[in-house]
Design a protein around this motif. Structure first.
Motif: not given
Ligand code: CA
Length: 514
Positions: A91-93, A51-54, A144-146, A321-324, A355-357, A269-271
């Motif tokens: 973060v994602c990448t 998941a993204d940002d969960v 999905g997201k690359w 998830s990939d980050n907070g 959180g994230k970051g 759940i990314h924006v």
């Molecule tokens: Ca993310």
């Protein structure tokens, strides 16, 4: 034989098959844990759902009350739920880079959050997680997201054959969002081409355009970067979860008779958070909660498919998830100037700080659930694990040797996944990548003093700036999971040891085989 059976926990039949099929030499290997699974003819399928940002507190099995995640909760009840699992970055990448390579992303320049025009950051030919599966005879796919770049050069040309991409680093097939939902291009790439692109309407991207500028809007939603052209290929934002879930299911169905690895990296759940109408208003935690419930639905469909096809006993499903978590500061109505998203007080990162970051626990401590009926012991685990460990773990799972020159930060966590009784932790430390590089040793956590006097980030993400004499921050997470009580001054020896370890692993270029 009975001793062997006891040691290895395998059936007499599979043992005999091993002896008959691969000879006595291979059967001797049964004494090592590696061959317990490799010895069985059936290689387990692996579905890794990212998941993204969960955040840590977003699923009901992790304490959420305003969001309901029944499918994920059931998976947790049938599998193992980890309370100290981490994404390799906040973060994602960089998280995705580390998942693919077994190397912390901060070791390599250019692995920060990428624009949609970036060239690929994984060198083709390099050992990767999907390549490790392929070597073991698996069919592999990413859906999905690359967000790891596409093409040999920046800017990516989306109008021709797009490569190198996922297919050049170990995947047999791909159906991807090139970067993120809020970055252009807003199209899917299927294998080497943009899906549904009309050559007479080529895609042009301009990354000098910032989100919110009039030119940044695609489907009436502001993006990072402008997209013109490619109109026939545009995704529909509220259909993304349905589209990706459908592709994931199709891959499973088509490969049900042979071992497969599916990396299902959801947009949720990314924006921008644009739930399908059937999920709109479904939670009590605003649109953010709605898309968590949409994610739960996607997970439910994948589980349903696997169970229906009779693959459950031979499939490892991981949900993480990939980050907070984070609230969208551009808000749901960015069109009108932007307001901070509200979520009715739901604690998306549970009791964690920031959180994230961030390098505080809220940045990288994430939900992590693994199910493999009959193999993974159901329960809750406080073992320290990280996505960067997947490479070494899959090597172990598939009976392959991870050579010392690959996966420099990847540890075998298979015993922890299975719920075996451990004499020592799978990893005795972990480096957490956020606003600084922090280090964990057991329940101790050390964050070095942040250089410079930059103002602390929003939501406490960046911590205090260095005052010149600061020794940094030390927390004992066993009694202070919220990182509120800096005990660095009282424990100079621990600070010294942890900062020494951090420096050692940074400069050595590796943290495995030290
Ligand atoms: Ca993310």
């Amino acid at each position: 034989m009975s001793i062997l059976k006891e040691i290895c926990g395998i059936s007499r039949r599979s043992f005999l098959q091993t002896v008959a099929g691969t000879g006595v030499l291979a059967s001797m290997e049964l004494f090592s844990s590696r061959s317990v699974f490799a010895a069985e003819n059936k290689k387990p399928n692996v579905v890794f759902i990212l998941a993204d940002d969960v955040g840590y507190g977003d699923f009901s099995c992790y304490g959420a009350v305003k969001i309901k995640t029944p499918h994920i909760d059931k998976l947790a009840a049938e599998g193992r739920r980890f309370t100290d699992a981490h994404s390799p970055s906040a973060v994602c990448t960089p998280t995705r880079y580390a998942l693919m390579t077994g190397e912390y992303a901060w070791r390599k320049q250019g692995t920060g959050i990428l624009p949609g025009i970036a060239a690929i950051i994984i060198e083709p030919g390099r050992m990767t997680l999907p390549a490790m599966f392929k070597q073991a005879g698996y069919t592999t796919a990413v859906v999905g997201k690359w967000h790891l770049g596409l093409g040999a050069q920046t800017p990516t040309d989306y109008n021709g054959e797009i490569k190198p991409g996922p297919l050049e680093v170990g995947f047999d097939q791909c159906f991807i969002i090139p970067a993120t939902g809020d970055r252009t291009p807003c199209v899917y790439v299927e294998n080497h081409r943009v899906a549904g692109l009309d050559p007479k309407d080529p895609i042009k991207l301009d990354y000098t355009v910032k989100r919110g500028e009039p030119r940044s809007f695609v489907n009436d939603i502001p993006r990072i970067g402008e997209q013109t052209g490619g109109r026939s290929a545009l995704w529909k934002d509220d259909d993304i979860a349905d589209t990706l879930t459908g592709k994931a299911i199709k891959f499973i169905e088509q490969n049900k008779d042979k071992p497969f690895f599916l990396y299902f990296a959801t947009h949720d759940i990314h924006v921008p958070r644009v739930p399908h109408p059937r999920f709109k208003g479904s939670s009590q935690a605003g649109v953010r909660g709605d898309v968590v419930q949409e994610f739960d639905w996607s997970v439910g469909k994948v589980i349903e498919t696997i169970d229906k096809l009779g693959l459950a006993e031979n499939t490892i499903i991981i949900v993480t998830s990939d980050n907070g978590g984070v609230l969208d500061q551009n808000g749901p109505d960015a069109v009108h100037g932007g307001t901070e998203e509200t979520n009715n007080g739901h604690a998306f990162n549970g009791p964690l700080r920031a959180g994230k970051g961030s390098a505080y626990e809220g940045g990288t401590r994430i939900p992590f659930i693994a199910r493999w009926p009959g193999k993974i012991k159901p329960g809750v685990s406080s073992e320290l694990i990280c996505h960067v460990d997947m490479l070494a773990t899959v090597a172990e799972l598939t009976g392959q040797k991870l050579s010392t020159d690959v996966g420099p930060d990847s540890f075998n966590i298979l015993p922890a996944l299975l719920g075996e009784k451990l004499n020592k932790p799978c990893r005795d430390h972990l480096i957490e990548h956020g606003h600084v590089l922090a280090i964990r040793e057991g329940t101790w956590k050390y964050l070095p003093a942040r250089q410079g006097r930059k103002k602390a980030g929003k939501k406490d993400n960046a911590g205090p700036a260095s005052t010149g004499k600061a020794v940094g921050e030390l927390y004992n997470l066993a009694e202070d999971i919220g990182e509120q009580n800096n005990v660095a001054d009282k424990n100079p020896d621990i600070v010294k040891r942890l900062s020494g370890m951090l420096e050692k692993y940074k400069t050595a270029g590796r943290s495995r085989y030290m």
